[in-house]
Design an enzyme around this catalytic site. Structure first.
Site, short mmCIF file in Angstrom:
data_model
loop_
_atom_site.label_atom_id
_atom_site.label_comp_id
_atom_site.label_asym_id
_atom_site.label_seq_id
_atom_site.Cartn_x
_atom_site.Cartn_y
_atom_site.Cartn_z
N LYS A 29 -54.76 110.80 -49.76
CA LYS A 29 -53.31 110.56 -49.76
C LYS A 29 -52.65 111.58 -50.66
CE LYS A 29 -50.01 108.44 -52.12
NZ LYS A 29 -48.85 109.25 -51.79
N GLU A 54 -57.78 111.01 -63.56
CA GLU A 54 -57.34 112.22 -64.28
C GLU A 54 -55.87 112.04 -64.56
OE1 GLU A 54 -59.24 114.73 -65.15
OE2 GLU A 54 -61.03 114.42 -63.94
N CYS A 106 -50.91 119.16 -66.14
CA CYS A 106 -51.38 118.06 -66.98
C CYS A 106 -51.88 118.55 -68.33
CB CYS A 106 -52.48 117.31 -66.26
SG CYS A 106 -53.78 118.38 -65.68
N GLU A 145 -44.96 112.52 -72.25
CA GLU A 145 -45.21 113.67 -71.37
C GLU A 145 -43.93 113.98 -70.60
OE1 GLU A 145 -47.74 113.09 -67.92
OE2 GLU A 145 -48.78 114.95 -68.39
P1 NAP Z 1 -47.78 109.86 -60.14
O1 NAP Z 1 -46.37 109.46 -60.04
O2 NAP Z 1 -48.69 109.06 -60.97
O3 NAP Z 1 -48.32 109.96 -58.65
C1 NAP Z 1 -49.59 110.42 -58.31
C2 NAP Z 1 -50.00 109.87 -56.96
O4 NAP Z 1 -50.13 108.45 -57.03
C3 NAP Z 1 -48.99 110.14 -55.86
O5 NAP Z 1 -49.70 110.39 -54.67
C4 NAP Z 1 -48.24 108.83 -55.81
O6 NAP Z 1 -47.57 108.55 -54.60
C5 NAP Z 1 -49.34 107.84 -56.03
N1 NAP Z 1 -48.89 106.51 -56.46
C6 NAP Z 1 -47.70 106.16 -57.00
N2 NAP Z 1 -47.65 104.84 -57.22
C7 NAP Z 1 -48.83 104.32 -56.80
C8 NAP Z 1 -49.40 103.02 -56.76
N3 NAP Z 1 -48.73 101.95 -57.18
N4 NAP Z 1 -50.65 102.86 -56.27
C9 NAP Z 1 -51.34 103.92 -55.85
N5 NAP Z 1 -50.86 105.19 -55.84
C10 NAP Z 1 -49.62 105.39 -56.32
O7 NAP Z 1 -47.91 111.35 -60.70
P2 NAP Z 1 -47.10 112.63 -60.27
O8 NAP Z 1 -45.73 112.50 -60.82
O9 NAP Z 1 -47.29 112.90 -58.83
O10 NAP Z 1 -47.91 113.77 -61.06
C11 NAP Z 1 -47.70 114.07 -62.38
C12 NAP Z 1 -48.72 113.40 -63.29
O11 NAP Z 1 -50.04 113.76 -62.90
C13 NAP Z 1 -48.60 113.83 -64.72
O12 NAP Z 1 -48.71 112.71 -65.56
C14 NAP Z 1 -49.79 114.75 -64.92
O13 NAP Z 1 -50.21 114.86 -66.25
C15 NAP Z 1 -50.81 114.13 -64.05
N6 NAP Z 1 -51.86 115.10 -63.69
C16 NAP Z 1 -53.09 115.01 -64.30
C17 NAP Z 1 -54.08 115.93 -63.99
C18 NAP Z 1 -55.42 115.87 -64.66
O14 NAP Z 1 -56.32 116.57 -64.21
N7 NAP Z 1 -55.62 115.07 -65.69
C19 NAP Z 1 -53.83 116.94 -63.05
C20 NAP Z 1 -52.58 117.00 -62.46
C21 NAP Z 1 -51.60 116.06 -62.78
P3 NAP Z 1 -46.08 109.11 -54.29
O15 NAP Z 1 -46.35 110.21 -53.40
O16 NAP Z 1 -45.32 108.00 -53.62
O17 NAP Z 1 -45.47 109.51 -55.58
#
Ligand code: NAP
Ligand code: MG
Length: 490
Positions: free
Chosen positions: A175, A250, A284, A385
């Site tokens: 997804k 992650e 991240c 963040e």
């Molecule tokens: P996010 O809002 O947490 O969303 C990530 C994914 O999860 C998206 O596909 C999102 O769907 C989905 N999602 C949202 N709510 C959900 C739920 N209730 N149940 C299951 N899945 C759900 O993060 P983002 O804003 O896309 O990305 C930024 C974040 O990612 C930052 O915090 C960053 O630090 C972190 N990140 C971490 C790493 C690492 O390697 N540690 C790498 C890259 C990014 P939608 O498409 O609807 O939003």
């Protein structure tokens, strides 16, 4: 004409039964580039059922490691052949620069090749145990792997999961973030051209709380591997508890970048800019908290601002741009809101802080490289963040204080130390509670090393041999080489 995207389920491109589609936007221009389906809960459940049937059929999991490696290499070659298109799609959909996107695609190729290679390595253990017993430790696929990825590295984060999950013999269900599906769709077009058995890989698009939640909850999914925010990660872990599925997370970061008086100033300045402004800070592992020792502080800040001011911000497709757009209007507003919070908290806005307009940039979501100084550890801009081109610079006295400030965070993803004293640098970096660290560098990564965080930055590791482990079960087989009764009850 606007491209109409489709799910890829059971080896077929299919429409969603949900008539509501999401406009996919280029954040540098706000032009609609495609329309994406938004799967319902029922559709997601059906796709999971198919993935499960495919796994149980053994059509992929029973193939030899050599055969699986050959398919991974095929996919790597297909990505390589389509590098330009994948790069341009990533630029259009995410807003990042061409250079950044090209490096992502190259890393995607390398990741598939790495896991193909790993399949030819020894993978198991044998123990001679008591008497005539021998124990084999073997690795097996887990089953159906649900892969949920964010929008910041749409292709690369998908590949970091898909390559090891397929290498291990799982059936996968991806997804993408709903706002950035373009490179995932292209990747699945390439997977469709490869010899991967139809149905072993599924692409399903839609909203996190619907599609992501269904994957995380499903009793038919055996591992959920998630990259995204810590808040959603916590939610995924709770949802996964139902069937005790394995969870790999992650998550976010607020990583310290510690610069000592004896650092090579040019190197420290250069990597500290790269550490936060690469990817417009939507990374991240960004070094979003720069800590500078008091003897170097004033000179560092002054030179840092001079250099940050010169970063050329603009549309990713323009070769001239060094920093691209923010991914979406929603995220753009969230970053600007944090900048406002920083001002209200009393931090000194030393550079930037605004939307960039003029030369057509007002059509997209562009924010100036932003630097706050005179910050304290209790400020929200230092604790939370922001995930944008916003950095804080803080002063410290000595080693002890540097470590204290560095670790004063709920996150533990990354960190760096700059010093020409190698002993000191190693002493300090060992005390930073984070999974990904650097000495006199930032952001340089390598597939052979495990990627992941301490504390609330996650559970488990991507990449490396650990990344393959994540998608495998471990079994012990105890063999009696001299079958004879044990006579326990005699
Ligand atoms: P996010 O809002 O947490 O969303 C990530 C994914 O999860 C998206 O596909 C999102 O769907 C989905 N999602 C949202 N709510 C959900 C739920 N209730 N149940 C299951 N899945 C759900 O993060 P983002 O804003 O896309 O990305 C930024 C974040 O990612 C930052 O915090 C960053 O630090 C972190 N990140 C971490 C790493 C690492 O390697 N540690 C790498 C890259 C990014 P939608 O498409 O609807 O939003
Ligand atoms: Mg959503």
């Amino acid at each position: 004409m606007t491209k109409e995207l489709k799910h890829y389920i059971n080896g077929q491109w299919v429409d969603s039964s949900n008539p509501n589609k999401l406009n996919i936007i280029n954040p540098a221009t706000q032009k609609v580039i495609a329309r994406a389906p938004s799967a319902t809960k029922e559709e997601t459940e059906e796709a999971i059922k198919i993935a499960k049937r495919m796994f149980e059929s053994g059509i992929w999991s029973d193939q030899s490691p050599v055969a699986r490696a050959a398919v991974l290499l095929q996919i790597a070659d297909l990505i390589q052949e389509n590098l330009d298109e994948l790069r341009d799609l990533e630029v259009q959909n995410n807003g990042k620069t061409k250079r950044e996107a090209e490096s992502d695609v190259e890393e995607a190729v390398n990741t598939f090749r790495y896991y193909a290679g790993l399949l030819n390595m020894p993978n198991g253990q044998v123990y001679e145990t008591s008497g005539n017993m021998q124990t084999l430790i073997i690795k097996e696929p887990i089953g159906v792997a649900g892969l949920i990825v964010p929008w910041n590295f749409p292709l690369l984060m998908s590949v970091w999961k898909i390559a090891p999950a397929l290498a291990a013999g799982n059936s996968i269900l991806l997804k993408p973030a709903e706002i950035t599906p373009m490179t995932a769709v292209k990747l699945f077009e390439l997977i469709d051209q490869s010899d991967l058995p139809k149905g072993a890989a599924t692409l399903i698009m839609g909203d996190g709380p619907v599609v992501g939640q269904t994957i995380a909850e499903s009793v038919d999914v055996d591992i959920v591997s998630f990259t995204g925010s810590t808040g959603v990660g916590r939610h995924i872990m709770q949802a996964a508890a139902g069937n005790m599925k394995k969870v790999s997370l992650e998550l976010g970061g607020k990583s310290p970048n510690i610069i000592f008086d004896d650092a090579d100033l040019e190197t420290a300045l250069d990597y500290s800019l790269f550490g936060i402004f690469m990817g417009s800070g939507q990374v991240c592992s960004s070094g979003s908290r720069i800590l500078v020792q008091e003897g170097l502080y004033d000179e560092f800040v002054q030179k840092y601002i001079q250099k940050a001011k010169k970063i050329r911000v603009g549309p990713g497709h323009d070769e001239h741009s060094q920093m691209g757009a923010i991914v979406s209007e929603k995220h753009f507003k969230s970053i600007l809101n944090y900048i406002q919070i920083g001002k209200e908290e009393g931090a000194n806005l030393a550079l930037g802080g605004s939307r960039i307009e003029g030369n057509g940039l007002e059509d997209g979501f562009f924010i100036e490289p932003t630097v706050f100084t005179d910050v304290t550890t209790d400020m929200r801009i230092v604790r939370e963040e922001i995930f944008g081109p916003v950095v804080t610079i803080q002063k410290f006295k000595d080693e002890e204080e540097a470590i204290k400030i560095a670790n004063d965070t709920e996150y533990g993803l990354a960190g760096a130390v700059f010093s020409t004293d190698q002993n000191k640098a190693l002493r300090i970096i060992k005390k930073v509670r984070a999974g990904i660290t650097w000495v006199n560098a930032y952001h340089l990564t390598n597939i052979q090393a495990p990627w992941g965080g301490y504390k609330q930055s996650g559970i488990g590791r991507s990449l490396s041999t650990y990344g393959l482990d994540e998608y495998q079960e471990t079994k012990q087989i105890n063999i009696n080489l001299d079958p004879a009764p044990i006579r326990w009850f005699e």
